[in-house]
Motif scaffolding. Sequence first.
Motif, PDB file in Angstrom:
ATOM      1  N   ILE A   1       0.860  -1.179   0.000  1.00  0.00           N
ATOM      2  CA  ILE A   1       0.000   0.000   0.000  1.00  0.00           C
ATOM      3  C   ILE A   1       0.902   1.237   0.000  1.00  0.00           C
ATOM      4  CG2 ILE A   1      -1.826   1.250   1.215  1.00  0.00           C
ATOM      5  CD1 ILE A   1      -2.495  -1.391   2.657  1.00  0.00           C
ATOM      6  N   GLU A   2       0.704   2.133  -0.954  1.00  0.00           N
ATOM      7  CA  GLU A   2       1.508   3.359  -0.981  1.00  0.00           C
ATOM      8  C   GLU A   2       0.783   4.466  -0.238  1.00  0.00           C
ATOM      9  OE1 GLU A   2       2.033   5.261  -4.797  1.00  0.00           O
ATOM     10  OE2 GLU A   2       0.277   4.245  -5.639  1.00  0.00           O
ATOM     11  N   LEU A   3       1.527   5.155   0.618  1.00  0.00           N
ATOM     12  CA  LEU A   3       0.981   6.266   1.399  1.00  0.00           C
ATOM     13  C   LEU A   3       1.716   7.542   0.998  1.00  0.00           C
ATOM     14  CD1 LEU A   3       0.740   3.560   3.215  1.00  0.00           C
ATOM     15  CD2 LEU A   3       0.294   5.149   5.086  1.00  0.00           C
ATOM     16  N   ARG A   4       0.939   8.495   0.514  1.00  0.00           N
ATOM     17  CA  ARG A   4       1.496   9.791   0.125  1.00  0.00           C
ATOM     18  C   ARG A   4       0.596  10.901   0.695  1.00  0.00           C
ATOM     19  NH1 ARG A   4       5.010   8.915  -4.519  1.00  0.00           N
ATOM     20  NH2 ARG A   4       4.627   6.883  -5.481  1.00  0.00           N
ATOM     21  N   GLY A   5       1.138  12.091   0.802  1.00  0.00           N
ATOM     22  CA  GLY A   5       0.344  13.252   1.208  1.00  0.00           C
ATOM     23  C   GLY A   5      -0.427  13.032   2.487  1.00  0.00           C
ATOM     24  N   GLU A   6      -1.757  13.233   2.420  1.00  0.00           N
ATOM     25  CA  GLU A   6      -2.611  13.141   3.606  1.00  0.00           C
ATOM     26  C   GLU A   6      -2.706  11.723   4.155  1.00  0.00           C
ATOM     27  OE1 GLU A   6      -6.389  14.761   2.693  1.00  0.00           O
ATOM     28  OE2 GLU A   6      -5.657  16.832   2.452  1.00  0.00           O
ATOM     29  N   ASP A   7      -2.363  10.724   3.340  1.00  0.00           N
ATOM     30  CA  ASP A   7      -2.371   9.340   3.843  1.00  0.00           C
ATOM     31  C   ASP A   7      -1.459   9.221   5.061  1.00  0.00           C
ATOM     32  OD1 ASP A   7      -3.973   8.722   1.684  1.00  0.00           O
ATOM     33  OD2 ASP A   7      -2.303   7.997   0.450  1.00  0.00           O
ATOM     34  N   ARG A   8      -0.334   9.905   5.029  1.00  0.00           N
ATOM     35  CA  ARG A   8       0.634   9.838   6.129  1.00  0.00           C
ATOM     36  C   ARG A   8       0.074  10.485   7.399  1.00  0.00           C
ATOM     37  NH1 ARG A   8       5.190  13.150   4.173  1.00  0.00           N
ATOM     38  NH2 ARG A   8       3.405  14.379   3.458  1.00  0.00           N
ATOM     39  N   GLU A   9      -0.723  11.540   7.216  1.00  0.00           N
ATOM     40  CA  GLU A   9      -1.348  12.198   8.369  1.00  0.00           C
ATOM     41  C   GLU A   9      -2.397  11.291   9.005  1.00  0.00           C
ATOM     42  OE1 GLU A   9      -2.845  15.895   6.977  1.00  0.00           O
ATOM     43  OE2 GLU A   9      -0.870  16.670   6.380  1.00  0.00           O
ATOM     44  N   ARG A  10      -3.146  10.581   8.180  1.00  0.00           N
ATOM     45  CA  ARG A  10      -4.139   9.627   8.703  1.00  0.00           C
ATOM     46  C   ARG A  10      -3.438   8.521   9.490  1.00  0.00           C
ATOM     47  NH1 ARG A  10      -7.129   7.209   3.955  1.00  0.00           N
ATOM     48  NH2 ARG A  10      -8.111   6.031   5.659  1.00  0.00           N
ATOM     49  N   LEU A  11      -2.282   8.087   8.993  1.00  0.00           N
ATOM     50  CA  LEU A  11      -1.520   7.077   9.720  1.00  0.00           C
ATOM     51  C   LEU A  11      -1.042   7.642  11.057  1.00  0.00           C
ATOM     52  CD1 LEU A  11      -0.077   4.407  10.097  1.00  0.00           C
ATOM     53  CD2 LEU A  11       1.785   5.254   8.641  1.00  0.00           C
ATOM     54  N   GLY A  12      -0.617   8.912  11.049  1.00  0.00           N
ATOM     55  CA  GLY A  12      -0.189   9.544  12.292  1.00  0.00           C
ATOM     56  C   GLY A  12      -1.298   9.575  13.325  1.00  0.00           C
ATOM     57  N   SER A  13      -2.530   9.822  12.875  1.00  0.00           N
ATOM     58  CA  SER A  13      -3.679   9.820  13.792  1.00  0.00           C
ATOM     59  C   SER A  13      -3.965   8.420  14.318  1.00  0.00           C
ATOM     60  CB  SER A  13      -4.918  10.377  13.076  1.00  0.00           C
ATOM     61  OG  SER A  13      -4.711  11.725  12.673  1.00  0.00           O
ATOM     62  N   ALA A  14      -3.815   7.414  13.450  1.00  0.00           N
ATOM     63  CA  ALA A  14      -4.050   6.029  13.863  1.00  0.00           C
ATOM     64  C   ALA A  14      -3.008   5.584  14.886  1.00  0.00           C
ATOM     65  CB  ALA A  14      -4.018   5.108  12.643  1.00  0.00           C
ATOM     66  N   ILE A  15      -1.774   6.013  14.688  1.00  0.00           N
ATOM     67  CA  ILE A  15      -0.716   5.672  15.650  1.00  0.00           C
ATOM     68  C   ILE A  15      -1.015   6.312  16.999  1.00  0.00           C
ATOM     69  CG2 ILE A  15       1.729   5.986  16.205  1.00  0.00           C
ATOM     70  CD1 ILE A  15       2.333   5.763  13.218  1.00  0.00           C
ATOM     71  N   ALA A  16      -1.492   7.550  16.974  1.00  0.00           N
ATOM     72  CA  ALA A  16      -1.850   8.228  18.224  1.00  0.00           C
ATOM     73  C   ALA A  16      -2.978   7.493  18.933  1.00  0.00           C
ATOM     74  CB  ALA A  16      -2.260   9.677  17.923  1.00  0.00           C
ATOM     75  N   GLU A  17      -3.958   7.025  18.180  1.00  0.00           N
ATOM     76  CA  GLU A  17      -5.062   6.268  18.769  1.00  0.00           C
ATOM     77  C   GLU A  17      -4.562   4.973  19.387  1.00  0.00           C
ATOM     78  OE1 GLU A  17      -9.149   3.942  17.374  1.00  0.00           O
ATOM     79  OE2 GLU A  17      -8.221   5.413  16.029  1.00  0.00           O
ATOM     80  N   ALA A  18      -3.651   4.302  18.682  1.00  0.00           N
ATOM     81  CA  ALA A  18      -3.135   3.022  19.164  1.00  0.00           C
ATOM     82  C   ALA A  18      -2.268   3.177  20.403  1.00  0.00           C
ATOM     83  CB  ALA A  18      -2.336   2.343  18.050  1.00  0.00           C
ATOM     84  N   THR A  19      -1.556   4.289  20.499  1.00  0.00           N
ATOM     85  CA  THR A  19      -0.641   4.501  21.622  1.00  0.00           C
ATOM     86  C   THR A  19      -1.238   5.349  22.738  1.00  0.00           C
ATOM     87  OG1 THR A  19       0.338   6.390  20.446  1.00  0.00           O
ATOM     88  CG2 THR A  19       1.401   4.239  20.166  1.00  0.00           C
ATOM     89  N   GLY A  20      -2.442   5.884  22.505  1.00  0.00           N
ATOM     90  CA  GLY A  20      -3.095   6.688  23.532  1.00  0.00           C
ATOM     91  C   GLY A  20      -2.588   8.110  23.616  1.00  0.00           C
ATOM     92  N   ASP A  21      -1.944   8.601  22.565  1.00  0.00           N
ATOM     93  CA  ASP A  21      -1.443   9.976  22.551  1.00  0.00           C
ATOM     94  C   ASP A  21      -2.559  10.946  22.139  1.00  0.00           C
ATOM     95  OD1 ASP A  21       1.060   9.111  23.275  1.00  0.00           O
ATOM     96  OD2 ASP A  21       1.778   8.919  21.216  1.00  0.00           O
ATOM     97  N   SER A  22      -2.450  12.162  22.603  1.00  0.00           N
ATOM     98  CA  SER A  22      -3.478  13.163  22.317  1.00  0.00           C
ATOM     99  C   SER A  22      -3.299  13.838  20.964  1.00  0.00           C
ATOM    100  CB  SER A  22      -3.485  14.238  23.417  1.00  0.00           C
ATOM    101  OG  SER A  22      -2.209  14.842  23.527  1.00  0.00           O
ATOM    102  N   SER A  23      -2.088  13.824  20.441  1.00  0.00           N
ATOM    103  CA  SER A  23      -1.819  14.461  19.151  1.00  0.00           C
ATOM    104  C   SER A  23      -1.273  13.439  18.161  1.00  0.00           C
ATOM    105  CB  SER A  23      -0.816  15.607  19.313  1.00  0.00           C
ATOM    106  OG  SER A  23       0.384  15.135  19.912  1.00  0.00           O
ATOM    107  N   PRO A  24      -1.537  13.621  16.862  1.00  0.00           N
ATOM    108  CA  PRO A  24      -1.069  12.672  15.843  1.00  0.00           C
ATOM    109  C   PRO A  24       0.452  12.522  15.844  1.00  0.00           C
ATOM    110  CG  PRO A  24      -2.708  14.154  14.930  1.00  0.00           C
ATOM    111  CD  PRO A  24      -2.346  14.699  16.275  1.00  0.00           C
TER     112      PRO A  24
END
Length: 239
Positions: free
Chosen positions: A48-71
């Motif tokens: 799966i290729e991630l470019r542009g806003e795809d990377r920001e969505r991944l940052g939000s998912a990582i924050a959700e998985a780790t319990g962080d408040s910011s992406p």
Amino acid sequence: MSALEAVRRRQSWSKVTPEAPTREQLLPLIAAAGRVADHSSLRPWRLIELRGEDRERLGSAIAEATGDSSPSSKPLRASLLIAVVASYRRSDKVPRWEQEAVASGVAHVLSLLLDEAGWGVIWRTGGYTRTAAVARTHGLGPDEELLGWLYVGGKPGKEPGRRSPVDAEAVLSRMPAERADDDDGPAQDPGRPDACGKKAKKKAKKRAKKAARKAEKRAEKRKKAEKAERRLRQAEKRS
């Protein structure tokens, strides 16, 4: 450049420039990477290729998985991320671990091909790699698992630190020699006579002492049996 030279020169680039290969440039490299050994030709992988806003969505998912408040800003370290997915197939002959090995092989070969083409690559993972939030963001199915991401970009002027060379003699050995049934210790590698060192010598001494004790016990039993037989004969003569 030969394959040997390309492998020797390959290294991970933890920092890359914003440039990245286009989809059209990626396709022939992916097709070549798919030539890895693949039992039953299941092709248990996809990318799966991630470019542009795809990377920001991944940052939000990582924050959700780790319990962080910011992406997380980690996915923004490269303009292109290639997610490596093990996509398992039903098979009576090929277990899941072998299918995952195929997916890993594709990722390694692709990183090598990208490096040879002039791009900087590093394979990144993390404790959140196989979390539900990250899997959902990538659209993974129930029989799929994420193996990480290839971060791809331009190579900066400064070369990364070199890895220490591999000592091939230390990792290549021969099949262990066949052991006797009563041999409790490990067989020594005929290709590496000093492989076990002091431990092997101590174990050998212990086995020798054990064998000597067994021999002594057998000898004592024979002596007792002979003595008992002589007494029996003497008793028969007296009678």
